[in-house]
Write an enzyme that holds these catalytic residues in place. Structure first.
Site, PDB file in Angstrom:
ATOM      1  CB  THR A  71      -0.935  -0.010   1.231  1.00 21.01           C
ATOM      2  OG1 THR A  71      -1.733  -1.194   1.189  1.00 21.01           O
ATOM      3  CG2 THR A  71      -1.847   1.210   1.242  1.00 21.01           C
ATOM      4  CE  LYS A 103       2.028 -10.835   3.388  1.00 21.58           C
ATOM      5  NZ  LYS A 103       1.681  -9.840   2.373  1.00 21.58           N
ATOM      6  CB  ALA A 271      10.756 -12.239   0.866  1.00 30.04           C
ATOM      7  CG  PHE A 299       7.742 -11.624   4.309  1.00 29.48           C
ATOM      8  CD1 PHE A 299       6.533 -11.383   4.945  1.00 29.48           C
ATOM      9  CD2 PHE A 299       7.838 -12.748   3.505  1.00 29.48           C
ATOM     10  CE1 PHE A 299       5.456 -12.250   4.795  1.00 29.48           C
ATOM     11  CE2 PHE A 299       6.769 -13.618   3.351  1.00 29.48           C
ATOM     12  CZ  PHE A 299       5.577 -13.359   3.999  1.00 29.48           C
ATOM     13  CG  PHE A 379      -2.983   0.718  10.755  1.00 30.37           C
ATOM     14  CD1 PHE A 379      -3.845  -0.229  10.226  1.00 30.37           C
ATOM     15  CD2 PHE A 379      -1.651   0.694  10.353  1.00 30.37           C
ATOM     16  CE1 PHE A 379      -3.401  -1.178   9.312  1.00 30.37           C
ATOM     17  CE2 PHE A 379      -1.196  -0.239   9.436  1.00 30.37           C
ATOM     18  CZ  PHE A 379      -2.073  -1.180   8.916  1.00 30.37           C
ATOM     19  CD1 TRP A 407      -5.810   0.378   3.053  1.00 31.39           C
ATOM     20  CD2 TRP A 407      -7.351   1.875   3.665  1.00 31.39           C
ATOM     21  NE1 TRP A 407      -7.049  -0.219   2.943  1.00 31.39           N
ATOM     22  CE2 TRP A 407      -8.009   0.675   3.316  1.00 31.39           C
ATOM     23  CE3 TRP A 407      -8.117   2.958   4.077  1.00 31.39           C
ATOM     24  CZ2 TRP A 407      -9.398   0.528   3.374  1.00 31.39           C
ATOM     25  CZ3 TRP A 407      -9.507   2.821   4.137  1.00 31.39           C
ATOM     26  CH2 TRP A 407     -10.138   1.614   3.793  1.00 31.39           C
TER      27      TRP A 407
END
Length: 553
Positions: A71, A103, A271, A299, A379, A407
C-alpha cells in the site's frame, strides 16, 4: 469501504493510454482485455538506465496480518507522479495461496491500489499457471526418461526436482508417486512446493532475456546418477520445450494504479522461502521508461531487502538510490510483546520494547551504504504519542521518519514521503554487499547471520554438512545464498520477536538451484509448501448470478 469496493468504484483508463503514458508504442504491448497488457521488451533491450533512480521499499518484521508495505509502495508511486516526477511501479504478482489463505492479495489497499484488483489477485494473465505447468511438465519428462531410456543412469532415489501448485496444500508436502505396477512409472518419494518457491519462478525473475531464460533452464539440476553425478535439463534435452511454455509468461504485465500510474507486475517469489523480488526484466523495463522506479522486496528487510541487494542487484546492474523501510505502530508493539488482539490499544511500553526491531533494520540498510527513510504507515488506532515516539527514535538514529496515510488518502497521504525520497536520491550511495562473491557458502551464511540477523553463528546438520562437500565437488560452493526462514523474527524461531541476539541459526538442508544461480538454505522448520488456516479467506468470498464478486479482502 473495503479494498474491493474501492477498486470496483474506480474508473479505469484503457491500457493503451497507460502504455502511451509510460512511453510504450502500441506495437510494444499485447492486449489481455481492455485494462491489462503484456509488454514486448525487445525494443527496449539496449535502452540505457543511466541516471534513472531506483527506490526500494521494504519493511520491519511484520505481524501475521501484514503491515501494508504494498500500500505504501503504490501510494509513493502515485505521490511522486503528483510531484511531476515521471515514475513507474514494479511489483510482484500475487499467489493464489495467500489470496485464498490468510494474508490476502498483493495489490495494495484502500486508495493506494493497483487495478483491476480482482483480475490481478486471481488468474491475471496466467503467468502462475504457466509456471506451474512448465515445472510439472519437466517432472513428467524426467519420469518418462526414467521409464523408457535412462541412458545417463539417473538414480530414481536421487531426483531433486519435484512438483508445484499455486495453492497452500499441506497434504502435498510429502507424497509417493508411481504406484500401480510396472507400466505406471517407478515408485518414488516426492513432494510439492508452492509455485512461488519454485526454481522456475526464480529463473523467470532473474533472466535477462529469452536466450538467458533458456540457458538458465538448461542448467537446472534435476537429480544425480547412481554415481552421484549431477544431471541437468540440458543433458536431458528438455530446455527448449520448457522455455516455450514460458515465452509469454516471461513478458511483464502492464496495469495501472487508481491514480493511473503505470505499473509493471511480474513474478511472485515469496521472500521467506524464495528470493522475494519481482522480475529483473520488469524492473529494468520500468527503469528504462521512467525517471524514477519504485519497487519492493518481500517481508522484512532481513529477508527481501537482503536478497534484493545480494541476489537481484548484481543481475539487474543497478543499486537502489534510496531504501524505504515501512513500519507500523502495531507491528512494533507486536515485536515488543503486545498480543495481536490488543494492538489497537495504546501501549507506550510495548512500543518502546519493539523499537529495537526497527533500529536493527535501519542499521542493516545503512550498513549496505544506502540512504534510508522510514515510512510510518498510519492506522486509525495509532495515537499521537505513539507516532511521535517513533519519529523521535528514528531521528536519534539519524534517520527521518515520515507518517504516511496511503490507504485512506492515496498519493495525497504519501506526498511528504515522496518529497523525502526525491531529496534522498540526490545523496551519494556507497554500496557494500553483505558478503564477497568468492566467499564460501558457509562464510556467506555466517556473515548474513551475524551481520544482518545479529545472531551468534550458523549451525549445520550432518545432512547440510555433507551437501556442502558435494557442492564444492561440483563447483557450486561460491554461489549466492538464499536463506529460507520465518519472516516474523530475525532468528529461525517465529516466536523470538523484537531484536534477539543470543541465537544460532540452524540450516537443516540446502537446495541447489543452479539455473537460478543460488543455493537455498532451509533454516529451522520453514516449509516450502504452506498450509491454509482454520478459517481461510476463501470462506468469505461470494459470487452472484451476474458474476459479481464480494468478500475479496
Amino acid at each position: 469501504m473495503t479494498d474491493l469496493e474501492i477498486a470496483k468504484a474506480a474508473t479505469l483508463t484503457p491500457i493503451v493510454d497507460i502504455a502511451d503514458k509510460a512511453g510504450l508504442k502500441e506495437d510494444q504491448i499485447e492486449m489481455y482485455g481492455k485494462y491489462k497488457a503484456k509488454v514486448n521488451v525487445t525494443g527496449l533491450k539496449n535502452q540505457s538506465i543511466e541516471g534513472h533512480k531506483l527506490v526500494l521499499v521494504t519493511s520491519i518484521n511484520p505481524t501475521p496480518a501484514g503491515e501494508g508495505k504494498s500500500t505504501v509502495l503504490v501510494g509513493l508511486g502515485d505521490a511522486m507522479n503528483q510531484l511531476d516526477k515521471q515514475t513507474m511501479i514494479a511489483m510482484r504478482e500475487p499467489s493464489m495461496g495467500p489470496v485464498m489463505g490468510i494474508k490476502g492479495g498483493a495489490t495494495g489497499g484502500g486508495y493506494s491500489q493497483v487495478i483491476p484488483m480482482e483480475d490481478i489477485n486471481l488468474h491475471f494473465t496466467g503467468d502462475m499457471h504457466a509456471l506451474t505447468s512448465a515445472h510439472n511438465t519437466l517432472m513428467a519428462l524426467v519420469n518418462n526418461y526414467l521409464q523408457h531410456d535412462n541412458a545417463l543412469n539417473l538414480d530414481p532415489r536421487r531426483i531433486i526436482w519435484n512438483r508445484v501448485e499455486d495453492v497452500n496444500d499441506r497434504t502435498l508436502r510429502n507424497v509417493i508417486t508411481g504406484l500401480g505396477g510396472v507400466t505406471q512409472g517407478i515408485p518414488q518419494e516426492s513432494s510439492f512446493d508452492i509455485t512461488a518457491a519454485s526454481e522456475l519462478m526464480a529463473i523467470l525473475c532473474l533472466a535477462s532475456d529469452l536466450t538467458d531464460l533458456k540457458a538458465r533452464i538448461g542448467k537446472i539440476v534435476v537429480g544425480y546418477t547412481h554415481d552421484k553425478v549431477p544431471v541437468s535439463v540440458a543433458e536431458l534435452g528438455f530446455e527448449d520445450a520448457i522455455t516455450i511454455l514460458l515465452k509469454d509468461a516471461f513478458k511483464p504485465n502492464l496495469v495501472q494504479t487508481l491514480a493511473h500510474t503505470p505499473t509493471l507486475i511480474h513474478g511472485g517469489p515469496f521472500a521467506n522461502i524464495a528470493h522475494g523480488c519481482n522480475s529483473v526484466i520488469a524492473t529494468k523495463t520500468a527503469l528504462q521508461l521512467a525517471d524514477y522506479t519504485v519497487t519492493e522486496a518481500g517481508f522484512g528487510a532481513d529477508l527481501g531487502a537482503e536478497k534484493f541487494l545480494d541476489i537481484k542487484r548484481p543481475v539487474l546492474g543497478k543499486t537502489p538510490d534510496v531504501v524505504v523501510i515501512v513500519a507500523t505502530v502495531r507491528a512494533l508493539k507486536y515485536n515488543g510483546g503486545q498480543s495481536v488482539k490488543e494492538l489497537t490499544t495504546e501501549n507506550i511500553d510495548a512500543l518502546n520494547a519493539g523499537l529495537p526491531n526497527l533500529q536493527r533494520h535501519m542499521q542493516n540498510i545503512q550498513s549496505f551504504g544506502l540512504p534510508t527513510v522510514v515510512a510510518i504507515n498510519r492506522f486509525t488506532s495509532d495515537t499521537d504519542a505513539e507516532l511521535n515516539l517513533i519519529k523521535e527514535y528514528c531521528a536519534a538514529q539519524g534517520v527521518t521518519a515520515v507518517i504516511t496515510e496511503s490507504w485512506g488518502k492515496g498519493g495525497d497521504g504519501t506526498l511528504d514521503l515522496a518529497k523525502e525520497v526525491v531529496q534522498l536520491t540526490t545523496k551519494p550511495a556507497n554500496f557494500t554487499s553483505s558478503y564477497e562473491a568468492d566467499d564460501t557458502i558457509e562464510a556467506k551464511l555466517n556473515k548474513i547471520v551475524t551481520n544482518i540477523y545479529h545472531g551468534r553463528s550458523v549451525s549445520l546438520t550432518k545432512k547440510a554438512q555433507n551437501q556442502l562437500k558435494t557442492f564444492a565437488k561440483n563447483g557450486w560452493d561460491k554461489l549466492p545464498v538464499c536463506v529460507a526462514k520465518t519472516q516474523y523474527s530475525f532468528s529461525d524461531d517465529a516466536k523470538r520477536l523484537g531484536a534477539p541476539t543470543d541465537f544460532d541459526v540452524e540450516i537443516r538442508e540446502f537446495v541447489p538451484k543452479i539455473g537460478a544461480g543460488f543455493i537455498v538454505a532451509l533454516a529451522g522448520n520453514v516449509m516450502t509448501m504452506p498450509g491454509l488456516p482454520k478459517q481461510p479467506a476463501a470462506l468469505k468470498m461470494k459470487i452472484d448470478a451476474q458474476g459479481e464478486i464480494t468478500g475479496l479482502f
